[in-house]
Design a protein around this motif. Structure first.
Motif, mmCIF file in Angstrom:
data_model
loop_
_atom_site.group_PDB
_atom_site.id
_atom_site.type_symbol
_atom_site.label_atom_id
_atom_site.label_comp_id
_atom_site.label_asym_id
_atom_site.label_seq_id
_atom_site.Cartn_x
_atom_site.Cartn_y
_atom_site.Cartn_z
ATOM 1 N N LEU A 270 65.808 -40.353 49.275
ATOM 2 C CA LEU A 270 64.481 -40.796 48.689
ATOM 3 C C LEU A 270 63.697 -40.314 49.794
ATOM 4 O O LEU A 270 63.323 -41.650 50.832
ATOM 5 C CB LEU A 270 64.802 -41.740 48.422
ATOM 6 C CG LEU A 270 65.162 -42.702 46.872
ATOM 7 C CD1 LEU A 270 65.358 -44.091 46.822
ATOM 8 C CD2 LEU A 270 65.524 -41.461 45.305
ATOM 9 N N LEU A 271 62.733 -39.268 50.118
ATOM 10 C CA LEU A 271 61.848 -39.449 50.985
ATOM 11 C C LEU A 271 60.746 -38.840 51.117
ATOM 12 O O LEU A 271 59.820 -38.337 51.262
ATOM 13 C CB LEU A 271 62.799 -38.135 51.664
ATOM 14 C CG LEU A 271 63.835 -37.877 52.091
ATOM 15 C CD1 LEU A 271 64.487 -36.791 52.857
ATOM 16 C CD2 LEU A 271 64.025 -39.043 53.670
ATOM 17 N N ARG A 272 60.413 -40.232 49.482
ATOM 18 C CA ARG A 272 59.053 -39.802 49.728
ATOM 19 C C ARG A 272 58.600 -40.421 50.985
ATOM 20 O O ARG A 272 58.475 -41.621 51.318
ATOM 21 C CB ARG A 272 58.354 -40.813 47.859
ATOM 22 C CG ARG A 272 57.259 -40.988 47.693
ATOM 23 C CD ARG A 272 56.674 -39.591 47.290
ATOM 24 N NE ARG A 272 54.961 -39.815 46.217
ATOM 25 C CZ ARG A 272 54.444 -39.344 46.529
ATOM 26 N NH1 ARG A 272 54.147 -38.738 48.035
ATOM 27 N NH2 ARG A 272 53.206 -39.851 46.129
ATOM 28 N N GLY A 273 56.891 -40.083 51.011
ATOM 29 C CA GLY A 273 55.694 -39.985 52.034
ATOM 30 C C GLY A 273 57.241 -40.009 53.669
ATOM 31 O O GLY A 273 56.666 -39.763 55.028
ATOM 32 N N LEU B 224 57.580 -36.770 55.226
ATOM 33 C CA LEU B 224 56.271 -36.168 55.644
ATOM 34 C C LEU B 224 54.973 -36.605 56.565
ATOM 35 O O LEU B 224 54.491 -36.496 57.481
ATOM 36 C CB LEU B 224 55.684 -35.277 54.998
ATOM 37 C CG LEU B 224 54.409 -33.664 55.220
ATOM 38 C CD1 LEU B 224 55.267 -32.719 56.427
ATOM 39 C CD2 LEU B 224 53.582 -32.636 54.697
ATOM 40 N N LEU B 225 54.083 -37.491 55.906
ATOM 41 C CA LEU B 225 53.212 -38.647 56.383
ATOM 42 C C LEU B 225 54.293 -39.436 57.425
ATOM 43 O O LEU B 225 52.885 -39.357 58.887
ATOM 44 C CB LEU B 225 52.910 -39.579 55.399
ATOM 45 C CG LEU B 225 52.073 -38.528 54.786
ATOM 46 C CD1 LEU B 225 51.791 -40.084 53.192
ATOM 47 C CD2 LEU B 225 51.361 -37.986 54.624
ATOM 48 N N ASP B 226 55.169 -39.659 57.678
ATOM 49 C CA ASP B 226 55.686 -40.402 58.408
ATOM 50 C C ASP B 226 55.955 -39.671 59.677
ATOM 51 O O ASP B 226 55.590 -39.852 60.915
ATOM 52 C CB ASP B 226 57.083 -41.149 58.252
ATOM 53 C CG ASP B 226 57.828 -42.073 57.241
ATOM 54 O OD1 ASP B 226 56.402 -42.547 56.862
ATOM 55 O OD2 ASP B 226 58.458 -41.961 56.609
ATOM 56 N N LEU B 227 56.366 -38.516 59.494
ATOM 57 C CA LEU B 227 56.488 -37.676 60.776
ATOM 58 C C LEU B 227 55.036 -37.154 61.484
ATOM 59 O O LEU B 227 55.524 -36.785 62.743
ATOM 60 C CB LEU B 227 56.985 -36.145 60.289
ATOM 61 C CG LEU B 227 58.348 -35.978 59.795
ATOM 62 C CD1 LEU B 227 58.904 -34.924 59.041
ATOM 63 C CD2 LEU B 227 60.132 -36.798 60.354
ATOM 64 N N GLU B 228 54.208 -36.634 60.578
ATOM 65 C CA GLU B 228 53.290 -36.333 61.069
ATOM 66 C C GLU B 228 52.270 -37.622 62.784
ATOM 67 O O GLU B 228 51.689 -37.878 63.410
ATOM 68 C CB GLU B 228 51.378 -36.681 61.002
ATOM 69 C CG GLU B 228 51.816 -35.338 59.316
ATOM 70 C CD GLU B 228 51.812 -34.596 60.840
ATOM 71 O OE1 GLU B 228 50.639 -33.962 60.555
ATOM 72 O OE2 GLU B 228 52.477 -33.576 60.604
ATOM 73 N N GLU B 229 52.701 -39.599 61.982
ATOM 74 C CA GLU B 229 52.252 -40.256 61.966
ATOM 75 C C GLU B 229 53.367 -40.986 63.559
ATOM 76 O O GLU B 229 53.480 -41.771 64.739
ATOM 77 C CB GLU B 229 52.527 -41.478 61.742
ATOM 78 C CG GLU B 229 50.891 -41.146 60.801
ATOM 79 C CD GLU B 229 50.649 -42.892 59.533
ATOM 80 O OE1 GLU B 229 50.983 -43.461 60.251
ATOM 81 O OE2 GLU B 229 50.529 -42.901 58.623
ATOM 82 N N ARG C 137 63.433 -50.487 57.011
ATOM 83 C CA ARG C 137 64.266 -49.424 56.564
ATOM 84 C C ARG C 137 64.022 -48.491 55.168
ATOM 85 O O ARG C 137 63.202 -49.716 54.494
ATOM 86 C CB ARG C 137 65.848 -49.646 56.468
ATOM 87 C CG ARG C 137 66.729 -49.348 55.626
ATOM 88 C CD ARG C 137 67.890 -49.745 55.502
ATOM 89 N NE ARG C 137 67.683 -49.969 54.407
ATOM 90 C CZ ARG C 137 68.945 -51.408 53.812
ATOM 91 N NH1 ARG C 137 69.503 -52.354 54.530
ATOM 92 N NH2 ARG C 137 68.849 -52.402 53.149
ATOM 93 N N ARG C 138 63.891 -47.909 54.975
ATOM 94 C CA ARG C 138 63.414 -46.726 53.890
ATOM 95 C C ARG C 138 64.208 -47.010 52.440
ATOM 96 O O ARG C 138 65.587 -47.329 52.237
ATOM 97 C CB ARG C 138 64.155 -44.963 53.949
ATOM 98 C CG ARG C 138 63.080 -44.121 52.343
ATOM 99 C CD ARG C 138 63.297 -43.100 52.676
ATOM 100 N NE ARG C 138 62.541 -42.527 53.945
ATOM 101 C CZ ARG C 138 61.346 -42.013 54.042
ATOM 102 N NH1 ARG C 138 60.350 -42.337 52.784
ATOM 103 N NH2 ARG C 138 60.740 -42.153 54.253
ATOM 104 N N PRO C 139 63.859 -47.621 51.102
ATOM 105 C CA PRO C 139 64.256 -48.367 49.771
ATOM 106 C C PRO C 139 64.866 -47.252 49.614
ATOM 107 O O PRO C 139 64.379 -46.203 49.300
ATOM 108 C CB PRO C 139 62.848 -48.795 49.024
ATOM 109 C CG PRO C 139 61.461 -49.000 50.613
ATOM 110 C CD PRO C 139 62.044 -48.080 51.884
ATOM 111 N N GLY C 140 65.615 -47.984 49.520
ATOM 112 C CA GLY C 140 66.955 -47.431 48.588
ATOM 113 C C GLY C 140 68.143 -46.519 49.331
ATOM 114 O O GLY C 140 69.126 -45.374 48.334
#
Length: 397
Positions: free
Chosen positions: A300-303, A305-310, A322-325
């Protein structure tokens, strides 16, 4: 047994405990609710209409079925060419209007509501969960009586369907034991109607068929693919064969026709069986099976790409969780600690085992690098969270 809200919601008012005791891999369960909206957050008729109408939905994942005959939608586009996709979608609806069931495979990969449920349910059951969608026009039947090689939950989301079940011909069949369609269909021993909001659970091997009533029928089939004992043994044997050359050798030439060679072969089998008892570790086999569980579900990798930018701007005070799921396993060996998730392994030196364990077990509550306990300095803690943020285990969202 600890249960998740998703499994409880699927089964209620049946308790999770009674389900595992009386039905799991044993016998079907039918849950009638008189609650048409129970599965609305999973899918609606408008939702599947919207999905089918989108360009580029992925025709390879759609098929039409009528009277047991299946046709991939990708084969329906007349003439090929640049308009073949449009032709195929129109042909899809033409088949539906003519009585064919539309089947969309693995829709959880393209719809967040289904992906969330598949992940949560898979986490509790220790299984891969695949969600296929079945849309049957009024008064039609897609499949002839058959059984599946995996357990299923059927969530009726729209309309109704009459189901007929027969006795199981083969208990818990494996993937290499499909239903023999050449045999006469057995007489049904149970018949009932599923209405919107109702649930049906069937262990693999349950012979079944279903037909829509006076309106269209839409249901979600949750296919359950757990880790089986035979798979755990196969994994262990494969690893043992890589280490012990005796398991990689051929059987003695002539064992099939020479009595003396056959006797020697039996003796060698006995020696290898003894080696299995000596070299296979139940603890290691269990740990390996647990690792397999973490690799069977889609990440479940929603978001992300935005994390990598920040990521470059992540500091000691940045809030993470921790990433949910995410499904994960933590293992330790001399000199190393390994975090398994998303079908991969991230390794750290065992000197930071306490910090890695804290981050993994912290759950989805927010924390910062500077709040991580242990002897690791600030630079080390920041490196740890940046690594796990970049790998998709942590998220800023």
């Amino acid at each position: 047994m600890v249960s998740t809200p998703e499994l409880e919601r699927l089964l209620r008012p049946v308790s999770v405990g009674s389900f595992f005791k009386e039905h799991w891999e044993q016998q079907p369960l039918v849950v009638h609710r008189n609650d048409p909206g129970h599965f609305e957050d999973l899918l609606t008729l408008d939702g599947i209409d919207h999905a089918l109408s989108l360009a580029g939905i992925g025709l390879d994942n759609i098929r039409v079925v009528v009277d047991g005959k299946e046709t991939p939608v990708s084969e329906l586009g007349a003439g090929g060419g640049r308009n073949s996709g449009t032709n195929a979608l129109e042909a899809l609806y033409a088949r539906y209007r003519g009585g064919s069931t539309i089947v969309v495979n693995s829709l959880q990969d393209r719809r967040e509501s289904l992906q969330r449920v598949a992940s949560a349910l898979g986490h509790e059951l220790g299984a891969r969960v695949q969600m296929n969608i079945y849309l049957t026009p009024p008064g039609s039947q897609g499949f002839a009586p058959h059984y599946d090689m995996h357990d299923v939950f059927i969530a009726q989301v729209y309309g109704s369907k009459v189901w007929r079940l027969a006795d199981e011909p083969y208990e818990l069949p494996l993937a290499n034991r499909p239903y023999d369609k050449s045999r006469p269909a057995p007489d049904p021993t149970r018949e009932f109607e599923l209405r919107a909001g109702d649930l049906l659970y069937m262990p693999r091997g349950t012979i079944h068929s279903g037909a829509a009533n006076e309106t269209a029928s839409l249901h979600v089939t949750l296919g359950i693919h757990p880790v089986l004992w035979i798979q755990a043994f196969q994994d262990a044997l494969t690893e043992l064969a890589a280490e012990d050359v005796r398991f990689r050798r051929s059987l003695p030439v002539g064992f099939d026709r020479d009595a003396a060679v056959r006797q020697r072969t039996e003796t060698e089998f006995t020696e290898l069986l003894d080696a299995l008892r000596e070299q296979l570790s139940p603890a290691e086999m269990t740990a390996r099976a647990a690792e397999r569980v973490t690799s069977v579900s889609s990440p479940l990798l929603r978001g992300h790409l935005l994390d990598l930018e920040e990521l470059p701007r992540t500091g000691p005070d940045t809030r993470l969780r921790r990433r949910p799921g995410v499904q994960w396993q933590l293992t330790e060996a001399p000199g190393v600690v390994r975090l398994h998730f998303h079908n991969k392994t991230v390794q750290f030196p065992d000197a930071v085992a306490e910090e890695v364990r804290h981050v993994a077990q912290h759950g989805t509550e927010w924390f910062t690098a500077q709040t991580i306990p242990g002897d690791l300095d600030e630079v080390g803690r920041l490196t740890l969270v940046r690594t796990l943020l970049g790998e998709g285990f942590l998220t800023l969202r």
